[in-house]
Enzyme design. Sequence first.
Site, mmCIF file in Angstrom:
data_model
loop_
_atom_site.group_PDB
_atom_site.id
_atom_site.type_symbol
_atom_site.label_atom_id
_atom_site.label_comp_id
_atom_site.label_asym_id
_atom_site.label_seq_id
_atom_site.Cartn_x
_atom_site.Cartn_y
_atom_site.Cartn_z
ATOM 1 N N GLN A 19 0.798 -1.227 0.000
ATOM 2 C CA GLN A 19 0.000 0.000 0.000
ATOM 3 C C GLN A 19 0.830 1.276 0.000
ATOM 4 O O GLN A 19 0.306 2.341 -0.381
ATOM 5 C CB GLN A 19 -0.946 -0.004 1.207
ATOM 6 C CG GLN A 19 -1.967 -1.127 1.148
ATOM 7 C CD GLN A 19 -2.911 -1.109 2.311
ATOM 8 O OE1 GLN A 19 -2.675 -1.753 3.329
ATOM 9 N NE2 GLN A 19 -3.996 -0.372 2.198
ATOM 10 N N HIS A 120 0.863 -9.344 4.622
ATOM 11 C CA HIS A 120 -0.246 -8.389 4.474
ATOM 12 C C HIS A 120 -0.694 -8.417 3.020
ATOM 13 O O HIS A 120 -0.658 -7.415 2.309
ATOM 14 C CB HIS A 120 0.186 -6.983 4.899
ATOM 15 C CG HIS A 120 -0.971 -6.087 5.266
ATOM 16 N ND1 HIS A 120 -1.073 -5.420 6.485
ATOM 17 C CD2 HIS A 120 -2.076 -5.756 4.574
ATOM 18 C CE1 HIS A 120 -2.198 -4.704 6.495
ATOM 19 N NE2 HIS A 120 -2.824 -4.891 5.351
ATOM 20 N N ASN A 164 -1.986 -10.770 8.552
ATOM 21 C CA ASN A 164 -2.954 -9.696 8.677
ATOM 22 C C ASN A 164 -4.280 -10.155 8.070
ATOM 23 O O ASN A 164 -4.366 -10.410 6.862
ATOM 24 C CB ASN A 164 -2.478 -8.442 7.933
ATOM 25 C CG ASN A 164 -3.514 -7.333 8.007
ATOM 26 O OD1 ASN A 164 -3.689 -6.719 9.052
ATOM 27 N ND2 ASN A 164 -4.240 -7.108 6.913
ATOM 28 N N GLU A 165 -5.295 -10.294 8.914
ATOM 29 C CA GLU A 165 -6.675 -10.512 8.467
ATOM 30 C C GLU A 165 -6.871 -11.737 7.561
ATOM 31 O O GLU A 165 -7.240 -11.621 6.377
ATOM 32 C CB GLU A 165 -7.197 -9.252 7.763
ATOM 33 C CG GLU A 165 -7.135 -8.029 8.641
ATOM 34 C CD GLU A 165 -8.014 -6.908 8.144
ATOM 35 O OE1 GLU A 165 -8.487 -6.938 7.005
ATOM 36 O OE2 GLU A 165 -8.252 -5.975 8.937
ATOM 37 N N TYR A 295 -13.058 -1.810 12.748
ATOM 38 C CA TYR A 295 -13.536 -0.670 11.965
ATOM 39 C C TYR A 295 -14.984 -0.330 12.254
ATOM 40 O O TYR A 295 -15.369 0.826 12.353
ATOM 41 C CB TYR A 295 -13.303 -0.901 10.467
ATOM 42 C CG TYR A 295 -11.850 -0.750 10.113
ATOM 43 C CD1 TYR A 295 -10.996 -1.852 10.058
ATOM 44 C CD2 TYR A 295 -11.301 0.507 9.912
ATOM 45 C CE1 TYR A 295 -9.645 -1.704 9.776
ATOM 46 C CE2 TYR A 295 -9.948 0.676 9.626
ATOM 47 C CZ TYR A 295 -9.131 -0.450 9.568
ATOM 48 O OH TYR A 295 -7.791 -0.289 9.297
ATOM 49 N N GLU A 351 -5.187 -2.117 14.055
ATOM 50 C CA GLU A 351 -5.729 -1.142 13.098
ATOM 51 C C GLU A 351 -7.073 -0.608 13.582
ATOM 52 O O GLU A 351 -7.925 -1.396 14.015
ATOM 53 C CB GLU A 351 -5.973 -1.753 11.709
ATOM 54 C CG GLU A 351 -4.728 -2.003 10.914
ATOM 55 C CD GLU A 351 -5.040 -2.598 9.554
ATOM 56 O OE1 GLU A 351 -6.084 -2.257 8.972
ATOM 57 O OE2 GLU A 351 -4.267 -3.456 9.096
ATOM 58 N N TRP A 397 -4.876 3.228 11.806
ATOM 59 C CA TRP A 397 -4.775 3.040 10.359
ATOM 60 C C TRP A 397 -5.260 4.295 9.682
ATOM 61 O O TRP A 397 -6.459 4.626 9.814
ATOM 62 C CB TRP A 397 -5.619 1.830 9.885
ATOM 63 C CG TRP A 397 -5.387 1.605 8.424
ATOM 64 C CD1 TRP A 397 -6.090 2.140 7.396
ATOM 65 C CD2 TRP A 397 -4.310 0.855 7.846
ATOM 66 N NE1 TRP A 397 -5.526 1.777 6.214
ATOM 67 C CE2 TRP A 397 -4.431 0.984 6.448
ATOM 68 C CE3 TRP A 397 -3.264 0.093 8.369
ATOM 69 C CZ2 TRP A 397 -3.556 0.371 5.570
ATOM 70 C CZ3 TRP A 397 -2.386 -0.509 7.483
ATOM 71 C CH2 TRP A 397 -2.541 -0.368 6.109
ATOM 72 N N GLU A 404 -5.611 1.900 -1.296
ATOM 73 C CA GLU A 404 -6.685 1.238 -0.558
ATOM 74 C C GLU A 404 -7.273 0.094 -1.372
ATOM 75 O O GLU A 404 -8.468 0.038 -1.662
ATOM 76 C CB GLU A 404 -7.751 2.257 -0.151
ATOM 77 C CG GLU A 404 -8.939 1.695 0.608
ATOM 78 C CD GLU A 404 -8.544 0.755 1.736
ATOM 79 O OE1 GLU A 404 -7.560 1.043 2.448
ATOM 80 O OE2 GLU A 404 -9.211 -0.295 1.887
ATOM 81 N N TRP A 405 -6.369 -0.845 -1.753
ATOM 82 C CA TRP A 405 -6.768 -2.068 -2.453
ATOM 83 C C TRP A 405 -7.680 -1.813 -3.643
ATOM 84 O O TRP A 405 -7.312 -0.950 -4.497
ATOM 85 C CB TRP A 405 -7.328 -3.067 -1.435
ATOM 86 C CG TRP A 405 -6.365 -3.268 -0.287
ATOM 87 C CD1 TRP A 405 -6.540 -2.875 1.011
ATOM 88 C CD2 TRP A 405 -5.065 -3.858 -0.333
ATOM 89 N NE1 TRP A 405 -5.438 -3.180 1.774
ATOM 90 C CE2 TRP A 405 -4.515 -3.794 0.980
ATOM 91 C CE3 TRP A 405 -4.282 -4.457 -1.344
ATOM 92 C CZ2 TRP A 405 -3.252 -4.276 1.295
ATOM 93 C CZ3 TRP A 405 -3.016 -4.921 -1.041
ATOM 94 C CH2 TRP A 405 -2.522 -4.854 0.279
HETATM 95 N N1 LIG Z 1 -17.140 -9.350 7.996
HETATM 96 N N2 LIG Z 1 -16.422 -8.622 7.495
HETATM 97 N N3 LIG Z 1 -15.895 -7.795 6.936
HETATM 98 C C1 LIG Z 1 -14.535 -7.494 6.653
HETATM 99 C C2 LIG Z 1 -14.487 -6.120 6.070
HETATM 100 C C3 LIG Z 1 -13.066 -5.812 5.635
HETATM 101 C C4 LIG Z 1 -12.622 -4.625 6.376
HETATM 102 N N4 LIG Z 1 -11.337 -4.140 5.788
HETATM 103 C C5 LIG Z 1 -10.272 -4.187 6.520
HETATM 104 O O1 LIG Z 1 -10.277 -4.660 7.623
HETATM 105 C C6 LIG Z 1 -9.034 -3.557 5.932
HETATM 106 C C7 LIG Z 1 -7.838 -3.598 6.722
HETATM 107 C C8 LIG Z 1 -6.509 -3.881 6.020
HETATM 108 O O2 LIG Z 1 -5.597 -4.488 6.916
HETATM 109 C C9 LIG Z 1 -5.848 -2.603 5.462
HETATM 110 O O3 LIG Z 1 -4.814 -2.973 4.571
HETATM 111 C C10 LIG Z 1 -6.905 -1.734 4.787
HETATM 112 O O4 LIG Z 1 -6.291 -0.629 4.140
HETATM 113 C C11 LIG Z 1 -7.851 -1.260 5.885
HETATM 114 C C12 LIG Z 1 -8.900 -0.253 5.349
HETATM 115 O O5 LIG Z 1 -9.779 -0.906 4.464
HETATM 116 C C13 LIG Z 1 -8.543 -2.412 6.564
#
Ligand SMILES: N=[N+]=NCCCCNC(=O)[C@@H]1[C@H]2[C@H](O)[C@@H](O)[C@H](O)[C@@H](CO)[C@@H]12
Length: 444
Positions: A19, A120, A164-165, A295, A351, A397, A404-405
């Site tokens: 990113q 990530h 991460n996630e 979030y 985050e 964050w 932003e992906w």
């Molecule tokens: N159930 N459910 N829903 C899941 C919804 C996805 C939420 N998006 C994130 O957590 C991403 C995290 C990421 O690490 C970062 O790389 C991103 O930039 C941030 C902002 O978008 C957040």
Amino acid sequence: MVHKFPDDFVWGTATAAYQIEGAANEDGRGESIWDRFSHIPGNVWNNQNGDVACDHYHRYKEDVQILKEMGVKGYRFSISWPRVIPDGTGKINQKGVDFYNNLIDELLRQGIQPFVTLYHWDLPQALQDRGGWTNRDTTDYFAEYAQQMFKQYGDRVKHWITHNEPWCTSFLGHAIGVHAPGLKDFSAALLAAHNVLLSHGKAVEVFRQMGLDGKIGITLNLTPSYPASNSADDLQAATISDGFSNRWFLDPVFKGQYPDDMVKVFGTFAKIPEIQESDMKLISSNIDFLGINYYSRSLVKHNPDAQFGVETLKPEGQYTDMDWEVYPQGLYDLLLRIKKDYGDIDLYITENGAAFKDVVENDQIDDIDRLNYLKKHFEKAAEAIRDGVKLKGYFVWSLMDNFEWAFGYSKRFGLIYVDYETQRRLWKKSARWYKDVIANNSVD
Ligand SMILES: N=[N+]=NCCCCNC(=O)[C@@H]1[C@H]2[C@H](O)[C@@H](O)[C@H](O)[C@@H](CO)[C@@H]12
């Protein structure tokens, strides 16, 4: 009312390699699945990509200087796996390794603790070509990568985050298809989730075997789910939503098993991955902390025509530019729930933050919505600590606006504004406010 934080509380900011770094084809970096995915027209807003991003690869000293001026105690960043091992396994790219050596040394010189995320989302494309996270071999390549990183940086990095996630890696990347590698196959997503969790366990095992002085954990994005009413149907909808968003990952990591109710739900339409004998023991290896990305919440009701019989609602209230409800109470509720249901483990908010449209006037950005979002969430964090949660730190964050992906550069989460035309960094009002929060170690 003033909300005071513990003396050793780690205030920080977070970023991720793909990113912010740019330099996508420089100094021997290999291709990642996000390079491939973002260069396919239609996948990212305005067909944008991370080729340049915030040019952090060349500007890292300036960015660390900003961290220093902000007074952060910690900085969470990720290592780009293909930058250090271009093919994902085997040969090391010394120039890539040197970049993170320089970054880590610069942080330590400025008295800032590095918190390093190993994965990530930027899997080496060479491994995707062999099946990526749907190939169990990738768990061994990840353990090999982790071992190399522990060897290179374990003398200076004391906090490691394996993944991460995993929810996003698995479901956004393999079921919904809006993230790399862009698959739309729920069975593949469940297999990917299992292999990501297994790779986490193998990395923790390597970390323990190396006898390193430091702590290791994982970061999960967690979304507390609330029923729209107390009807049995709506309560069940909230349980299923909680299972899909949270328990599918929390239960394996902390209880060594997948949640039975969700195995039944998913099993009606997808293949539950084969689990080998030692898998769950490895996945539930003891970790030192849990990273939580928070979030917003989900408010749900029963709807037989919706996926899993769960319809997500949009209640009245304030929403961010990502169309996520601003719901600080969800952070408090989530933290207390983790302690109650999964144990009194050290927690970090790895985050939390918000995208809002930023307006630049005379080099000033009056991002009062973002400031208030953070203020309200910090207050809830302080209340959770008051009520017994071992919250050890909080990473906003993000340090700066970034890629932003699938939304490209259209969404700004940064405390620092990035003018992508000039790469100039500008402090937003929220950044100056955060500097004071850190200096006072309290929110007023
Ligand atoms: N159930 N459910 N829903 C899941 C919804 C996805 C939420 N998006 C994130 O957590 C991403 C995290 C990421 O690490 C970062 O790389 C991103 O930039 C941030 C902002 O978008 C957040």
